[in-house]
Design a protein around this motif. Structure first.
Motif, PDB file in Angstrom:
ATOM      1  N   ALA A  66      45.341  35.115  47.300  1.00 48.75           N
ATOM      2  CA  ALA A  66      45.492  33.728  46.861  1.00 48.75           C
ATOM      3  C   ALA A  66      46.955  33.333  46.891  1.00 48.75           C
ATOM      4  O   ALA A  66      47.838  34.183  46.779  1.00 48.75           O
ATOM      5  CB  ALA A  66      44.934  33.546  45.457  1.00 48.75           C
ATOM      6  N   SER A  67      47.211  32.033  47.022  1.00 49.88           N
ATOM      7  CA  SER A  67      48.581  31.523  46.982  1.00 49.88           C
ATOM      8  C   SER A  67      48.615  30.199  46.246  1.00 49.88           C
ATOM      9  O   SER A  67      47.593  29.520  46.095  1.00 49.88           O
ATOM     10  CB  SER A  67      49.159  31.364  48.391  1.00 49.88           C
ATOM     11  N   SER A  70      47.905  22.997  45.308  1.00 50.99           N
ATOM     12  CA  SER A  70      47.275  23.543  46.510  1.00 50.99           C
ATOM     13  C   SER A  70      46.934  25.025  46.436  1.00 50.99           C
ATOM     14  O   SER A  70      47.339  25.822  47.302  1.00 50.99           O
ATOM     15  CB  SER A  70      48.183  23.294  47.724  1.00 50.99           C
ATOM     16  N   PRO A  71      46.198  25.459  45.427  1.00 51.37           N
ATOM     17  CA  PRO A  71      45.782  26.867  45.432  1.00 51.37           C
ATOM     18  C   PRO A  71      44.895  27.151  46.631  1.00 51.37           C
ATOM     19  O   PRO A  71      44.083  26.314  47.030  1.00 51.37           O
ATOM     20  CB  PRO A  71      45.007  26.994  44.120  1.00 51.37           C
ATOM     21  N   TYR A  72      45.099  28.318  47.202  1.00 52.78           N
ATOM     22  CA  TYR A  72      44.379  28.698  48.422  1.00 52.78           C
ATOM     23  C   TYR A  72      43.888  30.117  48.254  1.00 52.78           C
ATOM     24  O   TYR A  72      44.611  30.976  47.769  1.00 52.78           O
ATOM     25  CB  TYR A  72      45.320  28.555  49.620  1.00 52.78           C
ATOM     26  N   TYR A  73      42.631  30.365  48.654  1.00 51.13           N
ATOM     27  CA  TYR A  73      42.006  31.658  48.418  1.00 51.13           C
ATOM     28  C   TYR A  73      41.383  32.214  49.681  1.00 51.13           C
ATOM     29  O   TYR A  73      40.891  31.464  50.527  1.00 51.13           O
ATOM     30  CB  TYR A  73      40.914  31.525  47.362  1.00 51.13           C
ATOM     31  N   THR A  74      41.352  33.512  49.750  1.00 47.86           N
ATOM     32  CA  THR A  74      40.561  34.138  50.790  1.00 47.86           C
ATOM     33  C   THR A  74      39.085  33.974  50.422  1.00 47.86           C
ATOM     34  O   THR A  74      38.731  33.855  49.234  1.00 47.86           O
ATOM     35  CB  THR A  74      40.924  35.625  50.947  1.00 47.86           C
ATOM     36  N   SER A  95      36.501  35.805  50.198  1.00 52.02           N
ATOM     37  CA  SER A  95      35.782  36.783  49.371  1.00 52.02           C
ATOM     38  C   SER A  95      36.023  36.606  47.873  1.00 52.02           C
ATOM     39  O   SER A  95      35.275  37.180  47.075  1.00 52.02           O
ATOM     40  CB  SER A  95      36.173  38.203  49.791  1.00 52.02           C
ATOM     41  N   VAL A  96      37.037  35.829  47.483  1.00 52.94           N
ATOM     42  CA  VAL A  96      37.306  35.650  46.052  1.00 52.94           C
ATOM     43  C   VAL A  96      37.099  34.213  45.587  1.00 52.94           C
ATOM     44  O   VAL A  96      37.234  33.926  44.393  1.00 52.94           O
ATOM     45  CB  VAL A  96      38.737  36.106  45.684  1.00 52.94           C
ATOM     46  N   LYS A  97      36.774  33.326  46.497  1.00 49.80           N
ATOM     47  CA  LYS A  97      36.564  31.930  46.115  1.00 49.80           C
ATOM     48  C   LYS A  97      35.459  31.816  45.079  1.00 49.80           C
ATOM     49  O   LYS A  97      34.401  32.422  45.214  1.00 49.80           O
ATOM     50  CB  LYS A  97      36.207  31.087  47.345  1.00 49.80           C
ATOM     51  N   GLY A  98      35.730  31.030  44.041  1.00 54.30           N
ATOM     52  CA  GLY A  98      34.759  30.855  42.976  1.00 54.30           C
ATOM     53  C   GLY A  98      34.819  31.921  41.910  1.00 54.30           C
ATOM     54  O   GLY A  98      34.187  31.790  40.855  1.00 54.30           O
ATOM     55  N   ARG A  99      35.559  33.000  42.175  1.00 56.72           N
ATOM     56  CA  ARG A  99      35.663  34.086  41.186  1.00 56.72           C
ATOM     57  C   ARG A  99      37.098  34.245  40.675  1.00 56.72           C
ATOM     58  O   ARG A  99      37.302  34.617  39.517  1.00 56.72           O
ATOM     59  CB  ARG A  99      35.216  35.415  41.804  1.00 56.72           C
ATOM     60  N   PHE A 100      38.080  34.020  41.528  1.00 54.58           N
ATOM     61  CA  PHE A 100      39.492  34.189  41.157  1.00 54.58           C
ATOM     62  C   PHE A 100      40.160  32.824  41.057  1.00 54.58           C
ATOM     63  O   PHE A 100      39.831  31.897  41.796  1.00 54.58           O
ATOM     64  CB  PHE A 100      40.233  35.016  42.201  1.00 54.58           C
ATOM     65  N   THR A 101      41.130  32.744  40.147  1.00 52.25           N
ATOM     66  CA  THR A 101      41.928  31.527  39.993  1.00 52.25           C
ATOM     67  C   THR A 101      43.398  31.890  39.902  1.00 52.25           C
ATOM     68  O   THR A 101      43.789  32.687  39.044  1.00 52.25           O
ATOM     69  CB  THR A 101      41.521  30.743  38.747  1.00 52.25           C
ATOM     70  N   MET A 149      40.780  36.868  37.284  1.00 50.53           N
ATOM     71  CA  MET A 149      39.713  37.427  38.099  1.00 50.53           C
ATOM     72  C   MET A 149      38.462  37.569  37.248  1.00 50.53           C
ATOM     73  O   MET A 149      38.517  38.145  36.155  1.00 50.53           O
ATOM     74  CB  MET A 149      40.129  38.799  38.646  1.00 50.53           C
ATOM     75  N   SER A 150      37.367  37.034  37.722  1.00 46.70           N
ATOM     76  CA  SER A 150      36.107  37.140  37.004  1.00 46.70           C
ATOM     77  C   SER A 150      35.025  37.649  37.954  1.00 46.70           C
ATOM     78  O   SER A 150      35.216  37.674  39.171  1.00 46.70           O
ATOM     79  CB  SER A 150      35.712  35.792  36.402  1.00 46.70           C
TER      80      SER A 150
END
Length: 124
Positions: free
Chosen positions: A49-50, A57-61, A63-69, A83-84
């Motif tokens: 994530a960045s 503009s948080p950006y996620y890979t 595989s972690v979208k919806g679970r990591f912030t 991380m959830s």
């Protein structure tokens, strides 16, 4: 020179949550984009994530979208990774990284400064 120190890793069970912190030293830390990468045993380091220097503009890979912030608090010079719903495949050493290119990137070579890493282990 900005320095980064990660904390918050540990051993958890699948489905649990964990929050990683990345404390940045240096007066210019708030001008850097921040990111989290991870490296599992025997695998290449991958982007997680960045976030931009301003916290946008948080950006996620995928595989972690919806679970990591990813988030940051520039008043505290600290970035976070919440991380959830953790899965065993999230097990890795997690690295915090900072980039002078303030809008962030998913490419590790765009980041000039790296922390030492913190281990996250998720048991099934």
């Amino acid at each position: 020179q900005v320095q980064l120190v990660e904390s918050g890793g540990g051993l958890v069970q699948a489905g649990d949550s964990l929050r990683l912190s990345c404390a940045a030293s240096g007066r210019t830390a708030s001008t850097y984009a921040m990111a989290w990468f991870r490296q599992a045993p025997g695998k290449e380091r991958e982007f997680v994530a960045s976030i931009t220097y301003s916290g946008g503009s948080p950006y996620y890979t995928d595989s972690v979208k919806g679970r990591f912030t990813i988030s940051r608090d520039n008043a505290k010079n600290t970035a976070y990774l919440q991380m959830s719903s953790l899965k065993p495949e999230d097990t890795a050493v997690y690295y915090c990284a900072a980039s002078l290119w303030g809008i962030g990137s998913y490419r590790d070579h765009d980041y000039e400064i790296w922390g030492q890493g913190t281990q996250v282990t998720v048991s099934s």
